[in-house]
Design a protein around this motif. Structure first.
Motif, PDB file in Angstrom:
ATOM      1  N   ALA A 174       2.425  -5.070  15.793  1.00  0.00           N
ATOM      2  CA  ALA A 174       2.798  -4.337  16.999  1.00  0.00           C
ATOM      3  C   ALA A 174       1.607  -3.566  17.541  1.00  0.00           C
ATOM      4  O   ALA A 174       0.802  -3.035  16.771  1.00  0.00           O
ATOM      5  CB  ALA A 174       3.946  -3.379  16.693  1.00  0.00           C
ATOM      6  N   THR A 175       1.509  -3.504  18.852  1.00  0.00           N
ATOM      7  CA  THR A 175       0.412  -2.777  19.494  1.00  0.00           C
ATOM      8  C   THR A 175       0.790  -1.348  19.857  1.00  0.00           C
ATOM      9  O   THR A 175      -0.092  -0.543  20.176  1.00  0.00           O
ATOM     10  CB  THR A 175      -0.030  -3.507  20.768  1.00  0.00           C
ATOM     11  OG1 THR A 175       1.094  -3.659  21.642  1.00  0.00           O
ATOM     12  CG2 THR A 175      -0.608  -4.882  20.440  1.00  0.00           C
ATOM     13  N   ASP A 176       2.079  -1.029  19.796  1.00  0.00           N
ATOM     14  CA  ASP A 176       2.532   0.297  20.216  1.00  0.00           C
ATOM     15  C   ASP A 176       3.237   1.083  19.119  1.00  0.00           C
ATOM     16  O   ASP A 176       3.673   2.208  19.341  1.00  0.00           O
ATOM     17  CB  ASP A 176       3.440   0.187  21.445  1.00  0.00           C
ATOM     18  CG  ASP A 176       4.580  -0.808  21.255  1.00  0.00           C
ATOM     19  OD1 ASP A 176       4.549  -1.589  20.276  1.00  0.00           O
ATOM     20  OD2 ASP A 176       5.502  -0.809  22.080  1.00  0.00           O
ATOM     21  N   LEU A 177       3.358   0.493  17.933  1.00  0.00           N
ATOM     22  CA  LEU A 177       3.896   1.176  16.764  1.00  0.00           C
ATOM     23  C   LEU A 177       3.079   0.752  15.552  1.00  0.00           C
ATOM     24  O   LEU A 177       2.460  -0.315  15.556  1.00  0.00           O
ATOM     25  CB  LEU A 177       5.368   0.799  16.523  1.00  0.00           C
ATOM     26  CG  LEU A 177       6.464   1.440  17.365  1.00  0.00           C
ATOM     27  CD1 LEU A 177       7.820   0.950  16.879  1.00  0.00           C
ATOM     28  CD2 LEU A 177       6.401   2.951  17.309  1.00  0.00           C
ATOM     29  N   ASP A 178       3.113   1.558  14.526  1.00  0.00           N
ATOM     30  CA  ASP A 178       2.418   1.215  13.288  1.00  0.00           C
ATOM     31  C   ASP A 178       3.293   0.263  12.480  1.00  0.00           C
ATOM     32  O   ASP A 178       4.024   0.674  11.573  1.00  0.00           O
ATOM     33  CB  ASP A 178       2.114   2.486  12.483  1.00  0.00           C
ATOM     34  CG  ASP A 178       1.365   2.179  11.192  1.00  0.00           C
ATOM     35  OD1 ASP A 178       0.810   1.071  11.082  1.00  0.00           O
ATOM     36  OD2 ASP A 178       1.361   3.048  10.300  1.00  0.00           O
ATOM     37  N   PHE A 179       3.245  -1.008  12.861  1.00  0.00           N
ATOM     38  CA  PHE A 179       4.063  -2.013  12.178  1.00  0.00           C
ATOM     39  C   PHE A 179       3.332  -3.334  12.164  1.00  0.00           C
ATOM     40  O   PHE A 179       2.813  -3.788  13.191  1.00  0.00           O
ATOM     41  CB  PHE A 179       5.417  -2.203  12.875  1.00  0.00           C
ATOM     42  CG  PHE A 179       6.272  -3.259  12.216  1.00  0.00           C
ATOM     43  CD1 PHE A 179       7.071  -2.938  11.131  1.00  0.00           C
ATOM     44  CD2 PHE A 179       6.258  -4.566  12.682  1.00  0.00           C
ATOM     45  CE1 PHE A 179       7.850  -3.915  10.510  1.00  0.00           C
ATOM     46  CE2 PHE A 179       7.033  -5.547  12.068  1.00  0.00           C
ATOM     47  CZ  PHE A 179       7.833  -5.216  10.980  1.00  0.00           C
ATOM     48  N   ALA A 180       3.287  -3.967  10.997  1.00  0.00           N
ATOM     49  CA  ALA A 180       2.738  -5.315  10.849  1.00  0.00           C
ATOM     50  C   ALA A 180       3.464  -5.986   9.703  1.00  0.00           C
ATOM     51  O   ALA A 180       3.918  -5.332   8.752  1.00  0.00           O
ATOM     52  CB  ALA A 180       1.235  -5.270  10.590  1.00  0.00           C
ATOM     53  N   ILE A 181       3.580  -7.294   9.789  1.00  0.00           N
ATOM     54  CA  ILE A 181       4.248  -8.057   8.746  1.00  0.00           C
ATOM     55  C   ILE A 181       3.609  -9.434   8.678  1.00  0.00           C
ATOM     56  O   ILE A 181       3.218 -10.007   9.691  1.00  0.00           O
ATOM     57  CB  ILE A 181       5.768  -8.159   9.017  1.00  0.00           C
ATOM     58  CG1 ILE A 181       6.496  -8.815   7.847  1.00  0.00           C
ATOM     59  CG2 ILE A 181       6.051  -8.884  10.323  1.00  0.00           C
ATOM     60  CD1 ILE A 181       8.018  -8.737   7.957  1.00  0.00           C
ATOM     61  N   GLY A 182       3.490  -9.957   7.472  1.00  0.00           N
ATOM     62  CA  GLY A 182       2.881 -11.266   7.285  1.00  0.00           C
ATOM     63  C   GLY A 182       1.399 -11.148   6.982  1.00  0.00           C
ATOM     64  O   GLY A 182       0.824 -10.052   6.974  1.00  0.00           O
ATOM     65  N   SER A 183       0.765 -12.287   6.743  1.00  0.00           N
ATOM     66  CA  SER A 183      -0.651 -12.320   6.400  1.00  0.00           C
ATOM     67  C   SER A 183      -1.284 -13.562   6.990  1.00  0.00           C
ATOM     68  O   SER A 183      -0.789 -14.678   6.792  1.00  0.00           O
ATOM     69  CB  SER A 183      -0.815 -12.323   4.876  1.00  0.00           C
ATOM     70  OG  SER A 183      -2.167 -12.422   4.506  1.00  0.00           O
ATOM     71  N   GLY A 184      -2.355 -13.345   7.759  1.00  0.00           N
ATOM     72  CA  GLY A 184      -3.041 -14.477   8.367  1.00  0.00           C
ATOM     73  C   GLY A 184      -3.553 -14.143   9.743  1.00  0.00           C
ATOM     74  O   GLY A 184      -3.913 -13.002  10.024  1.00  0.00           O
ATOM     75  N   THR A 185      -3.560 -15.132  10.611  1.00  0.00           N
ATOM     76  CA  THR A 185      -4.047 -14.966  11.972  1.00  0.00           C
ATOM     77  C   THR A 185      -3.174 -13.978  12.736  1.00  0.00           C
ATOM     78  O   THR A 185      -1.950 -14.138  12.784  1.00  0.00           O
ATOM     79  CB  THR A 185      -4.038 -16.315  12.712  1.00  0.00           C
ATOM     80  OG1 THR A 185      -4.815 -17.255  11.972  1.00  0.00           O
ATOM     81  CG2 THR A 185      -4.613 -16.172  14.111  1.00  0.00           C
ATOM     82  N   PRO A 186      -3.755 -12.948  13.345  1.00  0.00           N
ATOM     83  CA  PRO A 186      -2.938 -11.950  14.039  1.00  0.00           C
ATOM     84  C   PRO A 186      -2.271 -12.505  15.305  1.00  0.00           C
ATOM     85  O   PRO A 186      -2.894 -13.225  16.089  1.00  0.00           O
ATOM     86  CB  PRO A 186      -3.944 -10.858  14.400  1.00  0.00           C
ATOM     87  CG  PRO A 186      -5.119 -11.088  13.509  1.00  0.00           C
ATOM     88  CD  PRO A 186      -5.173 -12.569  13.290  1.00  0.00           C
TER      89      PRO A 186
END
Length: 218
Positions: free
Chosen positions: A168-180
């Motif tokens: 996410a560009t507007d919250l501190d959230f990411a999931i998964g691993s690899g190419t953004p």
């Protein structure tokens, strides 16, 4: 990022606010928009709102009977009910059902109030994103919904994150691993829920995996 443990007193006002805001938005839609497709495959706006309000209009006995008639398949029952009710209820009646039940205590089985909020937020976005409406779900609600997701949810929706990190560009959230693959948090949420988004909602080399031509637009 997680939604954190919220009390009933904290989360129920979020649910009521989400339903109220969506009812206001739906009340202002042109009648023709109710027959527009949504991100829920095969459902127009009418079917989505019928589904969202089913719990307010159906008794538990009616739900159980419908599931039995559908061979024990809840999704089949829900689809039949949404289509039937969409054909029988006017847009005004559907809006009224949502507005009159903003404080309804419904919770999905095993989902708690976080699940109820997730249900409203996701289906609301199914409508507004497909119609190209400029509505941003408040960050506090998105944090709860994203924090409520689990591996089980992703499996249910058939979401494949192999080789990809959704960020996410507007919250501190990411999931998964690899190419953004990046986008607003609510678009990342829809992607996690197996929705195919309009092409310009996500950025990254692998973004086309999660997007589509929508309403004839590239």
């Amino acid at each position: 990022m997680t939604g954190g443990h919220l009390t009933q007193e904290q989360i129920r006002p979020m649910i009521a606010a989400e339903r109220t805001e969506l009812a206001d938005l739906l009340a202002g839609l042109p009648e023709a928009a109710w027959d527009s497709p949504t991100l829920c495959a095969g459902w127009r706006v009418r079917e989505v709102v019928s589904h969202m309000t089913m719990a307010y209009r159906y008794s538990m006995l009616r739900v159980v009977f419908g599931i039995a008639k559908a061979g024990g398949n809840f999704n089949r029952m829900a689809d039949r009910a949404a289509r039937k009710d969409a054909a029988e209820l006017t847009s005004g009646q559907l809006v009224a059902s949502l507005r009159e039940n903003v404080d309804h205590p419904w919770k999905p089985p095993g989902g708690g109030y976080e699940g109820a909020l997730s249900h409203d937020v996701i289906h609301g976005l199914d409508i507004t994103t497909a119609l190209g409406l400029d509505r941003t779900v408040p960050a506090d609600r998105l944090r709860v919904v994203l924090g409520d997701l689990s591996t089980k949810n992703l499996k249910y929706f058939g979401t494949d994150l192999h080789g990809v990190e959704l960020r996410a560009t507007d919250l501190d959230f990411a999931i998964g691993s690899g190419t953004p693959v990046t986008g607003h948090a609510q678009d990342i949420l829809l992607t996690l829920c197996g929705r195919k988004l309009p092409h310009d909602r996500l950025l990254g080399e692998q973004a086309p995996r999660f997007t589509q031509r929508f309403n004839g637009k590239d």
